[in-house]
Design a protein around this motif. Structure first.
Motif, PDB file in Angstrom:
ATOM      1  N   THR A   1      55.374 -41.120   4.410  1.00 17.12           N
ATOM      2  CA  THR A   1      54.036 -41.711   4.426  1.00 17.12           C
ATOM      3  C   THR A   1      53.263 -41.338   3.160  1.00 17.12           C
ATOM      4  O   THR A   1      53.187 -40.168   2.791  1.00 17.12           O
ATOM      5  CB  THR A   1      53.241 -41.201   5.650  1.00 17.12           C
ATOM      6  OG1 THR A   1      53.990 -41.424   6.830  1.00 17.12           O
ATOM      7  CG2 THR A   1      51.893 -41.901   5.734  1.00 17.12           C
ATOM      8  N   ALA A   2      52.671 -42.331   2.513  1.00 21.41           N
ATOM      9  CA  ALA A   2      51.783 -42.076   1.370  1.00 21.41           C
ATOM     10  C   ALA A   2      50.390 -41.788   1.917  1.00 21.41           C
ATOM     11  O   ALA A   2      49.508 -42.656   1.952  1.00 21.41           O
ATOM     12  CB  ALA A   2      51.775 -43.267   0.423  1.00 21.41           C
ATOM     13  N   HIS A   3      50.176 -40.565   2.350  1.00 19.66           N
ATOM     14  CA  HIS A   3      48.933 -40.202   3.035  1.00 19.66           C
ATOM     15  C   HIS A   3      47.697 -40.482   2.175  1.00 19.66           C
ATOM     16  O   HIS A   3      46.643 -40.857   2.699  1.00 19.66           O
ATOM     17  CB  HIS A   3      48.971 -38.725   3.433  1.00 19.66           C
ATOM     18  CG  HIS A   3      49.989 -38.414   4.486  1.00 19.66           C
ATOM     19  ND1 HIS A   3      49.748 -38.588   5.839  1.00 19.66           N
ATOM     20  CD2 HIS A   3      51.265 -37.963   4.396  1.00 19.66           C
ATOM     21  CE1 HIS A   3      50.820 -38.248   6.530  1.00 19.66           C
ATOM     22  NE2 HIS A   3      51.760 -37.854   5.681  1.00 19.66           N
ATOM     23  N   HIS A   4      47.833 -40.310   0.863  1.00 16.80           N
ATOM     24  CA  HIS A   4      46.685 -40.484  -0.021  1.00 16.80           C
ATOM     25  C   HIS A   4      46.206 -41.933  -0.083  1.00 16.80           C
ATOM     26  O   HIS A   4      45.093 -42.199  -0.540  1.00 16.80           O
ATOM     27  CB  HIS A   4      47.040 -40.004  -1.427  1.00 16.80           C
ATOM     28  CG  HIS A   4      48.121 -40.812  -2.084  1.00 16.80           C
ATOM     29  ND1 HIS A   4      49.456 -40.623  -1.792  1.00 16.80           N
ATOM     30  CD2 HIS A   4      48.062 -41.818  -2.990  1.00 16.80           C
ATOM     31  CE1 HIS A   4      50.175 -41.478  -2.508  1.00 16.80           C
ATOM     32  NE2 HIS A   4      49.354 -42.215  -3.239  1.00 16.80           N
ATOM     33  N   SER A   5      47.032 -42.872   0.376  1.00 13.75           N
ATOM     34  CA  SER A   5      46.664 -44.290   0.282  1.00 13.75           C
ATOM     35  C   SER A   5      46.055 -44.844   1.566  1.00 13.75           C
ATOM     36  O   SER A   5      45.559 -45.973   1.579  1.00 13.75           O
ATOM     37  CB  SER A   5      47.894 -45.125  -0.089  1.00 13.75           C
ATOM     38  OG  SER A   5      48.794 -45.164   1.010  1.00 13.75           O
ATOM     39  N   ILE A   6      46.074 -44.076   2.638  1.00 11.99           N
ATOM     40  CA  ILE A   6      45.613 -44.594   3.931  1.00 11.99           C
ATOM     41  C   ILE A   6      44.136 -44.981   3.880  1.00 11.99           C
ATOM     42  O   ILE A   6      43.737 -46.047   4.353  1.00 11.99           O
ATOM     43  CB  ILE A   6      45.888 -43.571   5.049  1.00 11.99           C
ATOM     44  CG1 ILE A   6      47.406 -43.465   5.297  1.00 11.99           C
ATOM     45  CG2 ILE A   6      45.152 -43.954   6.335  1.00 11.99           C
ATOM     46  CD1 ILE A   6      47.802 -42.423   6.314  1.00 11.99           C
ATOM     47  N   GLN A   7      43.298 -44.121   3.294  1.00 10.55           N
ATOM     48  CA  GLN A   7      41.872 -44.410   3.234  1.00 10.55           C
ATOM     49  C   GLN A   7      41.601 -45.705   2.465  1.00 10.55           C
ATOM     50  O   GLN A   7      40.794 -46.543   2.887  1.00 10.55           O
ATOM     51  CB  GLN A   7      41.124 -43.245   2.575  1.00 10.55           C
ATOM     52  CG  GLN A   7      39.613 -43.426   2.580  1.00 10.55           C
ATOM     53  CD  GLN A   7      38.887 -42.210   2.032  1.00 10.55           C
ATOM     54  OE1 GLN A   7      39.499 -41.198   1.690  1.00 10.55           O
ATOM     55  NE2 GLN A   7      37.566 -42.296   1.943  1.00 10.55           N
ATOM     56  N   GLN A   8      42.279 -45.900   1.352  1.00 13.67           N
ATOM     57  CA  GLN A   8      42.083 -47.118   0.561  1.00 13.67           C
ATOM     58  C   GLN A   8      42.521 -48.354   1.337  1.00 13.67           C
ATOM     59  O   GLN A   8      41.821 -49.373   1.375  1.00 13.67           O
ATOM     60  CB  GLN A   8      42.864 -47.038  -0.750  1.00 13.67           C
ATOM     61  CG  GLN A   8      42.757 -48.294  -1.602  1.00 13.67           C
ATOM     62  CD  GLN A   8      43.660 -48.251  -2.821  1.00 13.67           C
ATOM     63  OE1 GLN A   8      44.223 -47.224  -3.148  1.00 13.67           O
ATOM     64  NE2 GLN A   8      43.790 -49.381  -3.491  1.00 13.67           N
ATOM     65  N   LEU A   9      43.677 -48.288   1.983  1.00 15.88           N
ATOM     66  CA  LEU A   9      44.179 -49.440   2.735  1.00 15.88           C
ATOM     67  C   LEU A   9      43.275 -49.793   3.908  1.00 15.88           C
ATOM     68  O   LEU A   9      43.196 -50.953   4.320  1.00 15.88           O
ATOM     69  CB  LEU A   9      45.602 -49.169   3.216  1.00 15.88           C
ATOM     70  CG  LEU A   9      46.678 -49.143   2.121  1.00 15.88           C
ATOM     71  CD1 LEU A   9      48.006 -48.687   2.697  1.00 15.88           C
ATOM     72  CD2 LEU A   9      46.823 -50.508   1.472  1.00 15.88           C
ATOM     73  N   ASN A  10      42.562 -48.799   4.446  1.00 14.48           N
ATOM     74  CA  ASN A  10      41.649 -49.054   5.557  1.00 14.48           C
ATOM     75  C   ASN A  10      40.391 -49.803   5.129  1.00 14.48           C
ATOM     76  O   ASN A  10      39.615 -50.243   5.982  1.00 14.48           O
ATOM     77  CB  ASN A  10      41.273 -47.744   6.249  1.00 14.48           C
ATOM     78  CG  ASN A  10      42.293 -47.338   7.301  1.00 14.48           C
ATOM     79  OD1 ASN A  10      42.896 -48.188   7.961  1.00 14.48           O
ATOM     80  ND2 ASN A  10      42.494 -46.040   7.462  1.00 14.48           N
ATOM     81  N   THR A  11      40.185 -49.964   3.815  1.00 14.48           N
ATOM     82  CA  THR A  11      39.038 -50.745   3.334  1.00 14.48           C
ATOM     83  C   THR A  11      39.365 -52.238   3.253  1.00 14.48           C
ATOM     84  O   THR A  11      38.474 -53.056   3.034  1.00 14.48           O
ATOM     85  CB  THR A  11      38.583 -50.257   1.946  1.00 14.48           C
ATOM     86  OG1 THR A  11      39.607 -50.544   0.980  1.00 14.48           O
ATOM     87  CG2 THR A  11      38.266 -48.773   1.965  1.00 14.48           C
ATOM     88  N   TRP A  12      40.636 -52.594   3.400  1.00 12.35           N
ATOM     89  CA  TRP A  12      41.025 -54.003   3.343  1.00 12.35           C
ATOM     90  C   TRP A  12      40.593 -54.733   4.621  1.00 12.35           C
ATOM     91  O   TRP A  12      40.461 -54.117   5.691  1.00 12.35           O
ATOM     92  CB  TRP A  12      42.540 -54.136   3.145  1.00 12.35           C
ATOM     93  CG  TRP A  12      43.051 -53.607   1.841  1.00 12.35           C
ATOM     94  CD1 TRP A  12      42.374 -52.834   0.938  1.00 12.35           C
ATOM     95  CD2 TRP A  12      44.356 -53.796   1.310  1.00 12.35           C
ATOM     96  NE1 TRP A  12      43.180 -52.519  -0.119  1.00 12.35           N
ATOM     97  CE2 TRP A  12      44.404 -53.112   0.069  1.00 12.35           C
ATOM     98  CE3 TRP A  12      45.489 -54.468   1.747  1.00 12.35           C
ATOM     99  CZ2 TRP A  12      45.556 -53.083  -0.731  1.00 12.35           C
ATOM    100  CZ3 TRP A  12      46.629 -54.445   0.947  1.00 12.35           C
ATOM    101  CH2 TRP A  12      46.665 -53.759  -0.275  1.00 12.35           C
ATOM    102  N   LYS A  13      40.420 -56.041   4.521  1.00 13.42           N
ATOM    103  CA  LYS A  13      39.928 -56.830   5.668  1.00 13.42           C
ATOM    104  C   LYS A  13      41.105 -57.311   6.521  1.00 13.42           C
ATOM    105  O   LYS A  13      41.425 -58.498   6.594  1.00 13.42           O
ATOM    106  CB  LYS A  13      39.108 -58.000   5.152  1.00 13.42           C
ATOM    107  CG  LYS A  13      37.857 -57.544   4.393  1.00 13.42           C
ATOM    108  CD  LYS A  13      37.084 -58.709   3.832  1.00 13.42           C
ATOM    109  CE  LYS A  13      35.854 -58.230   3.058  1.00 13.42           C
ATOM    110  NZ  LYS A  13      35.076 -59.348   2.474  1.00 13.42           N
ATOM    111  N   TRP A  14      41.742 -56.348   7.180  1.00 12.58           N
ATOM    112  CA  TRP A  14      42.958 -56.652   7.933  1.00 12.58           C
ATOM    113  C   TRP A  14      42.697 -57.560   9.124  1.00 12.58           C
ATOM    114  O   TRP A  14      43.512 -58.425   9.443  1.00 12.58           O
ATOM    115  CB  TRP A  14      43.577 -55.339   8.451  1.00 12.58           C
ATOM    116  CG  TRP A  14      44.072 -54.431   7.360  1.00 12.58           C
ATOM    117  CD1 TRP A  14      43.455 -53.298   6.918  1.00 12.58           C
ATOM    118  CD2 TRP A  14      45.261 -54.575   6.599  1.00 12.58           C
ATOM    119  NE1 TRP A  14      44.192 -52.706   5.908  1.00 12.58           N
ATOM    120  CE2 TRP A  14      45.311 -53.475   5.694  1.00 12.58           C
ATOM    121  CE3 TRP A  14      46.292 -55.504   6.567  1.00 12.58           C
ATOM    122  CZ2 TRP A  14      46.350 -53.308   4.787  1.00 12.58           C
ATOM    123  CZ3 TRP A  14      47.329 -55.324   5.673  1.00 12.58           C
ATOM    124  CH2 TRP A  14      47.355 -54.232   4.798  1.00 12.58           C
TER     125      TRP A  14
END
Length: 259
Positions: A244-257
């Motif tokens: 898991t790329a843990h450092h990227s989770i916060q950024q990906l959570n800003t996307w309009k999924w």
């Protein structure tokens, strides 16, 4: 009361007759009780492959009364660990060691390595594990030089344990014992293989391809395995199998999924 010897599982990817694994077996026999389950043929660069569409065979090659029990396996290094844990042993070993690989498994090579994948599989099973590699591809490489270091690293691992879900990737420079400066704990260097495929033609006129390439180190850090090896140190990299790329989770959570 004498202390009970640790049970050590030994495997590799170069095959059970490779000089590297024979050297590793000799060192482990000085430390504990040893079980060997290794491929019956070279399985380099197999990564974490497992056998699912073919039969698997185990052949006991040691004889009754031998000090060390040895099996050759028709499958991959990961198959060897799975069979050892699930079919041969009545309890999990105290340690799994893999190698000694003929050639480097530093940096990006850890992804492709059958040696390290066997160690990682042991780690997944909850077994402390170490992969050992020597930066010498010669079948007749001098493994005697690194035996004292293998023993020291193994003893320290047994004495202290490893962090949860972590295995060790150990690489030795091709040097005389007196020229090795010591052991360094490192991170994996950022590097790539600049690959090329040589296209050739069989006598029957059919195209085929031969993989070649050049290793390119993109990392100038002095805390990497590549730096350590280039500067005459043994590199020890703690490796995890949570990808898991843990450092990227916060950024990906800003996307309009979900909009």
């Amino acid at each position: 009361m004498s202390k009970k010897k640790p049970l050590i599982l030994v495997t590799n990817d170069d095959g059970i007759t490779a000089p590297g694994v024979r050297a590793l077996i000799a060192v482990m026999a000085e430390i504990g009780d040893v079980l060997v389950v290794a491929p019956d043929k070279p399985q380099s660069a197999m990564g974490h492959a497992i056998t699912i569409n073919n039969t698997l065979y185990l052949n006991k090659i040691s004889k009754e009364g031998d000090a060390i029990t040895e099996y050759s396996c028709s499958g991959t290094p990961v198959d060897c660990v799975k069979l050892a844990v699930n079919e041969i042993l009545k309890k999990k070993p105290d340690l799994c060691v893999s190698g000694v690989n003929h050639g480097s498994n530093s940096s990006i090579n850890v992804i492709y390595s059958g040696t390290m994948s066997a160690a990682v599989e042991a780690g997944i099973e909850g077994i402390p594990a170490i992969g050992f590699s020597l930066l010498d591809y010669d079948w007749n490489a001098d493994f005697d030089t690194i035996k004292p270091f293998i023993k020291k690293i193994t003893q320290e691992t047994l004495a202290n344990g490893l962090p949860k879900d972590v295995v060790l990737n150990v690489n030795f420079p091709k040097l005389k014992k007196e020229d090795i400066k010591g052991i360094k704990i490192c991170r994996q260097a950022k590097a790539i293989w600049s690959e090329k495929f040589h296209k050739r033609i069989t006598p029957q006129g059919k195209d085929y391809y031969w993989l070649a390439g050049e290793f390119v180190n993109l990392d100038q850090g002095q805390d990497t395995d590549e730096w350590a090896l280039a500067n005459d140190y043994i590199s020890v990299v703690p490796v995890q199998f949570d990808l898991t790329a843990h450092h990227s989770i916060q950024q990906l959570n800003t996307w309009k999924w979900n909009e």
